[in-house]
Design a protein around this motif. Sequence first.
Motif, PDB file in Angstrom:
ATOM      1  N   ASP A  50       0.901  -1.286   0.095  1.00 56.46           N
ATOM      2  CA  ASP A  50       0.033  -0.055   0.082  1.00 56.46           C
ATOM      3  C   ASP A  50       1.016   1.276   0.053  1.00 56.46           C
ATOM      4  OD1 ASP A  50      -2.215  -1.450   0.049  1.00 56.46           O
ATOM      5  OD2 ASP A  50      -2.502  -1.375   2.202  1.00 56.46           O
ATOM      6  N   THR A  51       2.118   1.305   0.183  1.00 56.12           N
ATOM      7  CA  THR A  51       2.900   2.269   0.283  1.00 56.12           C
ATOM      8  C   THR A  51       3.593   2.582  -1.377  1.00 56.12           C
ATOM      9  OG1 THR A  51       3.970   1.731   2.500  1.00 56.12           O
ATOM     10  CG2 THR A  51       5.133   3.493   1.018  1.00 56.12           C
ATOM     11  N   PRO A  52       3.036   3.735  -1.765  1.00 56.24           N
ATOM     12  CA  PRO A  52       3.317   4.122  -3.264  1.00 56.24           C
ATOM     13  C   PRO A  52       4.833   4.481  -3.355  1.00 56.24           C
ATOM     14  CG  PRO A  52       2.243   6.046  -2.183  1.00 56.24           C
ATOM     15  CD  PRO A  52       2.279   4.874  -0.771  1.00 56.24           C
ATOM     16  N   VAL A  53       5.657   3.565  -4.149  1.00 60.12           N
ATOM     17  CA  VAL A  53       7.018   3.998  -4.144  1.00 60.12           C
ATOM     18  C   VAL A  53       7.357   4.124  -5.706  1.00 60.12           C
ATOM     19  CG1 VAL A  53       9.591   3.046  -3.773  1.00 60.12           C
ATOM     20  CG2 VAL A  53       7.619   2.793  -2.199  1.00 60.12           C
ATOM     21  N   PRO A  54       7.572   5.138  -6.194  1.00 64.47           N
ATOM     22  CA  PRO A  54       7.853   5.397  -7.556  1.00 64.47           C
ATOM     23  C   PRO A  54       9.209   4.823  -7.886  1.00 64.47           C
ATOM     24  CG  PRO A  54       7.271   7.522  -6.667  1.00 64.47           C
ATOM     25  CD  PRO A  54       7.606   6.398  -5.511  1.00 64.47           C
ATOM     26  N   ALA A  55       9.284   4.463  -9.228  1.00 57.59           N
ATOM     27  CA  ALA A  55      10.708   3.898  -9.699  1.00 57.59           C
ATOM     28  C   ALA A  55      11.736   4.995  -9.474  1.00 57.59           C
ATOM     29  CB  ALA A  55      10.505   3.545 -11.338  1.00 57.59           C
ATOM     30  N   ILE A  56      12.758   4.650  -9.373  1.00 54.22           N
ATOM     31  CA  ILE A  56      14.109   5.375  -8.715  1.00 54.22           C
ATOM     32  C   ILE A  56      14.282   6.549 -10.035  1.00 54.22           C
ATOM     33  CG2 ILE A  56      16.662   5.547  -8.898  1.00 54.22           C
ATOM     34  CD1 ILE A  56      16.545   2.708  -7.432  1.00 54.22           C
TER      35      ILE A  56
END
Length: 122
Positions: A50-56
Amino acid sequence: MTLLRCAILTLLERGRWMAQDEICLPDILSAGGHYLSRLRIGPLGQIDDDTPVPAIEQWTWLEAELRLVVARAAGLDAVSALDPRIDGVLASAARLPERRLVDLLNLAAEQFAELNTQPHAA
């Protein structure tokens, strides 16, 4: 809502808690991608989907947009993350007392959420 928009709202929400812990605004607004990556890993090593982590490769954009959102909440009429006035506005905001900084981050989250939930004209 896109992943990047969710990431900005998550960082603003967490930023309010960070401000209450007397973490300075520049630290709140920087390294958002790294923060989200660490937040995604739970205390027992489990992954929180559920934690939104965009691409590097999107982290720089994420930081720039986060800075723009907070600068707008502080009263800047900027339309671009490249507006040279953003640094000055954020430097002034960084001197706010904790409670006012929390209020600013609340306002930024409200404005951003409202802007991104309004229906768009066809």
